[in-house]
Scaffold this motif. Structure first.
Motif, PDB file in Angstrom:
ATOM      1  N   ALA A 195       0.831  -1.209   0.000  1.00 22.48           N
ATOM      2  CA  ALA A 195       0.000   0.000   0.000  1.00 22.48           C
ATOM      3  C   ALA A 195       0.866   1.261   0.000  1.00 22.48           C
ATOM      4  O   ALA A 195       0.585   2.229  -0.731  1.00 22.48           O
ATOM      5  CB  ALA A 195      -0.918  -0.011   1.216  1.00 22.48           C
ATOM      6  N   ARG A 196       1.929   1.262   0.802  1.00 18.43           N
ATOM      7  CA  ARG A 196       2.834   2.421   0.836  1.00 18.43           C
ATOM      8  C   ARG A 196       3.497   2.626  -0.515  1.00 18.43           C
ATOM      9  O   ARG A 196       3.667   3.769  -0.976  1.00 18.43           O
ATOM     10  CB  ARG A 196       3.891   2.236   1.923  1.00 18.43           C
ATOM     11  N   THR A 197       3.880   1.546  -1.154  1.00 14.66           N
ATOM     12  CA  THR A 197       4.536   1.641  -2.463  1.00 14.66           C
ATOM     13  C   THR A 197       3.595   2.243  -3.495  1.00 14.66           C
ATOM     14  O   THR A 197       3.980   3.143  -4.262  1.00 14.66           O
ATOM     15  CB  THR A 197       5.004   0.252  -2.920  1.00 14.66           C
ATOM     16  N   LEU A 198       2.347   1.766  -3.518  1.00 17.75           N
ATOM     17  CA  LEU A 198       1.372   2.304  -4.466  1.00 17.75           C
ATOM     18  C   LEU A 198       1.112   3.784  -4.202  1.00 17.75           C
ATOM     19  O   LEU A 198       1.075   4.600  -5.132  1.00 17.75           O
ATOM     20  CB  LEU A 198       0.061   1.527  -4.361  1.00 17.75           C
ATOM     21  N   ALA A 199       0.939   4.123  -2.930  1.00 18.42           N
ATOM     22  CA  ALA A 199       0.671   5.522  -2.588  1.00 18.42           C
ATOM     23  C   ALA A 199       1.834   6.418  -2.980  1.00 18.42           C
ATOM     24  O   ALA A 199       1.645   7.533  -3.474  1.00 18.42           O
ATOM     25  CB  ALA A 199       0.386   5.641  -1.097  1.00 18.42           C
ATOM     26  N   GLY A 200       3.049   5.938  -2.772  1.00 16.56           N
ATOM     27  CA  GLY A 200       4.218   6.716  -3.126  1.00 16.56           C
ATOM     28  C   GLY A 200       4.394   6.860  -4.622  1.00 16.56           C
ATOM     29  O   GLY A 200       4.683   7.959  -5.127  1.00 16.56           O
ATOM     30  N   LEU A 201       4.220   5.767  -5.362  1.00 21.50           N
ATOM     31  CA  LEU A 201       4.409   5.799  -6.814  1.00 21.50           C
ATOM     32  C   LEU A 201       3.399   6.708  -7.505  1.00 21.50           C
ATOM     33  O   LEU A 201       3.727   7.392  -8.479  1.00 21.50           O
ATOM     34  CB  LEU A 201       4.297   4.387  -7.388  1.00 21.50           C
ATOM     35  N   TYR A 202       2.175   6.706  -7.002  1.00 15.27           N
ATOM     36  CA  TYR A 202       1.106   7.447  -7.678  1.00 15.27           C
ATOM     37  C   TYR A 202       0.672   8.694  -6.917  1.00 15.27           C
ATOM     38  O   TYR A 202      -0.338   9.306  -7.266  1.00 15.27           O
ATOM     39  CB  TYR A 202      -0.092   6.521  -7.916  1.00 15.27           C
ATOM     40  N   ASP A 203       1.424   9.057  -5.884  1.00 18.04           N
ATOM     41  CA  ASP A 203       1.176  10.283  -5.129  1.00 18.04           C
ATOM     42  C   ASP A 203      -0.258  10.338  -4.600  1.00 18.04           C
ATOM     43  O   ASP A 203      -0.995  11.305  -4.806  1.00 18.04           O
ATOM     44  CB  ASP A 203       1.467  11.505  -5.994  1.00 18.04           C
ATOM     45  N   LYS A 204      -0.644   9.284  -3.895  1.00 21.81           N
ATOM     46  CA  LYS A 204      -1.977   9.183  -3.317  1.00 21.81           C
ATOM     47  C   LYS A 204      -1.899   9.241  -1.792  1.00 21.81           C
ATOM     48  O   LYS A 204      -0.960   8.709  -1.190  1.00 21.81           O
ATOM     49  CB  LYS A 204      -2.653   7.868  -3.720  1.00 21.81           C
ATOM     50  N   PRO A 205      -2.886   9.844  -1.137  1.00 23.06           N
ATOM     51  CA  PRO A 205      -2.925   9.803   0.325  1.00 23.06           C
ATOM     52  C   PRO A 205      -3.264   8.397   0.805  1.00 23.06           C
ATOM     53  O   PRO A 205      -3.827   7.580   0.051  1.00 23.06           O
ATOM     54  CB  PRO A 205      -4.037  10.792   0.674  1.00 23.06           C
ATOM     55  N   MET A 206      -2.935   8.112   2.054  1.00 27.95           N
ATOM     56  CA  MET A 206      -3.212   6.807   2.643  1.00 27.95           C
ATOM     57  C   MET A 206      -4.113   6.949   3.860  1.00 27.95           C
ATOM     58  O   MET A 206      -4.115   7.983   4.527  1.00 27.95           O
ATOM     59  CB  MET A 206      -1.909   6.107   3.067  1.00 27.95           C
ATOM     60  N   VAL A 207      -4.861   5.882   4.138  1.00 30.10           N
ATOM     61  CA  VAL A 207      -5.671   5.812   5.348  1.00 30.10           C
ATOM     62  C   VAL A 207      -5.505   4.425   5.953  1.00 30.10           C
ATOM     63  O   VAL A 207      -5.720   3.415   5.277  1.00 30.10           O
ATOM     64  CB  VAL A 207      -7.163   6.076   5.070  1.00 30.10           C
ATOM     65  N   GLY A 208      -5.094   4.375   7.227  1.00 32.08           N
ATOM     66  CA  GLY A 208      -5.021   3.123   7.954  1.00 32.08           C
ATOM     67  C   GLY A 208      -6.376   2.799   8.558  1.00 32.08           C
ATOM     68  O   GLY A 208      -7.019   3.653   9.162  1.00 32.08           O
ATOM     69  N   VAL A 209      -6.819   1.558   8.404  1.00 30.32           N
ATOM     70  CA  VAL A 209      -8.175   1.160   8.774  1.00 30.32           C
ATOM     71  C   VAL A 209      -8.142   0.069   9.837  1.00 30.32           C
ATOM     72  O   VAL A 209      -7.320  -0.853   9.763  1.00 30.32           O
ATOM     73  CB  VAL A 209      -8.939   0.655   7.524  1.00 30.32           C
ATOM     74  N   ASN A 210      -9.039   0.188  10.802  1.00 33.05           N
ATOM     75  CA  ASN A 210      -9.229  -0.874  11.786  1.00 33.05           C
ATOM     76  C   ASN A 210     -10.029  -2.003  11.139  1.00 33.05           C
ATOM     77  O   ASN A 210     -11.140  -1.792  10.641  1.00 33.05           O
ATOM     78  CB  ASN A 210      -9.970  -0.327  13.009  1.00 33.05           C
TER      79      ASN A 210
END
Length: 365
Positions: A102-117
């Motif tokens: 998930a971090r790799t995808l967010a970094g490559l495509y400049d997307k924000p991330m959300v951690g979910v319970n």
């Protein structure tokens, strides 16, 4: 961060991998589930899934699953607005393997991330697909057993297991009986239980609002080792006996919570919620209280695609968090094996539990 263009709907890509299932989903802010592929790590009969082996399985599958999810949704990463991932609870190695993707995808495509319970995601997916706004929830899975109701922007835990989860208990008993792990040990126990004729009474572990399951497992495990093969009892009998005992306990503590909060409706989430006997027992209880078990279709069954761990539930929950102003900075995108349901501030619902849309505004009544 605002959506990437002027589309009517915002999209999230969600990655789930907290246990032996890895899933990727694409969900829109209008509630449309555009894709939800999943794969399961299946081990030989008599064995469980170990963290490092499970993580290795997830690493080998996750890229293809992301591609499949995007292809089935008919979108590219450029059309994804936020990447959501399971922060916890779950097994450490699988969680971190999927979070890294998930971090790799967010970094490559400049997307924000959300951690979910993970637990809250099960609840929100259940609310989405059943249309039930504010039920009492039985969350029954391999790693968790909780009775939950919403109040004051938290999913409050009214009762839970004080040792092992119900799915874990069923999985471990399946190993004792030599049942297959394909498609799941709990499913194979359910099929055996349908053939059971003799009820073997074991301990009944209700402790107020909580349940104790390890003693029941020990009793039936010992009974199986001492009596199977002697012609007096079968594997089917023991699976039937264990199911009836444990599910009666779960229905009892759920009903007690319903009485406490004056609720009539109930919903089951988590993998064990696929069990038809549990659904039947819970539906009877709810009906006798003048309510209903939400999620049953015309055939009296719940939709297994959304009970079992899946990526869409992470995408959906991550998206409503994002649309209510939540993001997870990249330096805080760690995972945790212990992340309780009631730790999450539910920003997308008001204090009284009024239904809200994904965009955060109160829904029309």
């Amino acid at each position: 961060m605002a959506p990437s263009d002027e589309r009517a709907c915002t999209r999230a890509l969600g990655l789930e991998g907290s246990a032996n299932k890895i899933g990727v989903g694409v969900v829109r802010s209008d509630g449309t589930i555009e894709s939800n592929p999943r794969e399961t790590y299946v081990t030989p009969p008599g064995s469980g899934f170990l963290p490092n082996d499970t993580a290795r399985h997830h690493r080998a599958r996750v890229v293809d699953l992301v591609r499949k999810a995007l292809r089935e949704a008919g979108v590219t990463m450029g059309e994804i607005d936020v990447v959501a991932y399971t922060r916890g609870p779950g097994m450490g190695a699988p969680l971190t393997a999927v979070a890294a993707c998930a971090r790799t995808l967010a970094g490559l495509y400049d997307k924000p991330m959300v951690g979910v319970n993970h637990c809250v995601a099960h609840i929100e997916m259940g609310r989405l697909v059943t249309g039930c706004d504010d039920p009492v929830i039985l969350y029954a899975s391999g790693g968790n057993t909780q009775v939950i109701a919403y109040n004051e922007r938290r999913y409050r835990i009214f009762g839970e297991t004080i040792d092992i989860a119900v799915g874990n208990m069923l999985d471990r008993f399946a190993r004792v009986c030599g049942l297959s792990n394909d498609p799941a040990p709990g499913y194979n126990i359910e099929q055996e239980a349908k053939k059971g004729k003799k009820f073997v009474e074991g301990p009944y572990g209700v402790k107020g609002m909580d349940v104790n399951l390890s003693g029941i497992l020990t009793f039936y495990k010992t009974y199986a080792e001492e009596n199977l093969g002697k012609g007096e009892v079968t594997v089917a009998d023991l699976c039937f006996s264990m199911q009836e005992t444990v599910f009666s306990m779960l229905v009892e503590i759920t009903e007690r919570a319903m009485a406490h909060v004056n609720a009539k409706d109930v919903m089951i989430v988590g993998g064990v919620g696929c069990n038809l006997r549990l659904q039947e027992m819970m539906a009877i209880m709810a009906r006798e209280r003048g309510g209903k078990l939400y999620g049953l279709d015309e055939n009296g069954r719940m939709d297994d695609r959304f009970c079992i761990d899946n990526g869409a539930m992470i995408a959906h929950t991550g998206l409503i968090q994002y649309l209510n102003g939540e993001t997870t900075p990249i330096e805080e995108t760690e995972c945790t094996q212990r992340f309780r349901t009631d730790e999450v501030l539910v920003t997308w619902r008001d204090k009284a539990g009024t239904k809200r849309t994904a965009e955060g505004s109160p829904a029309a009544s």
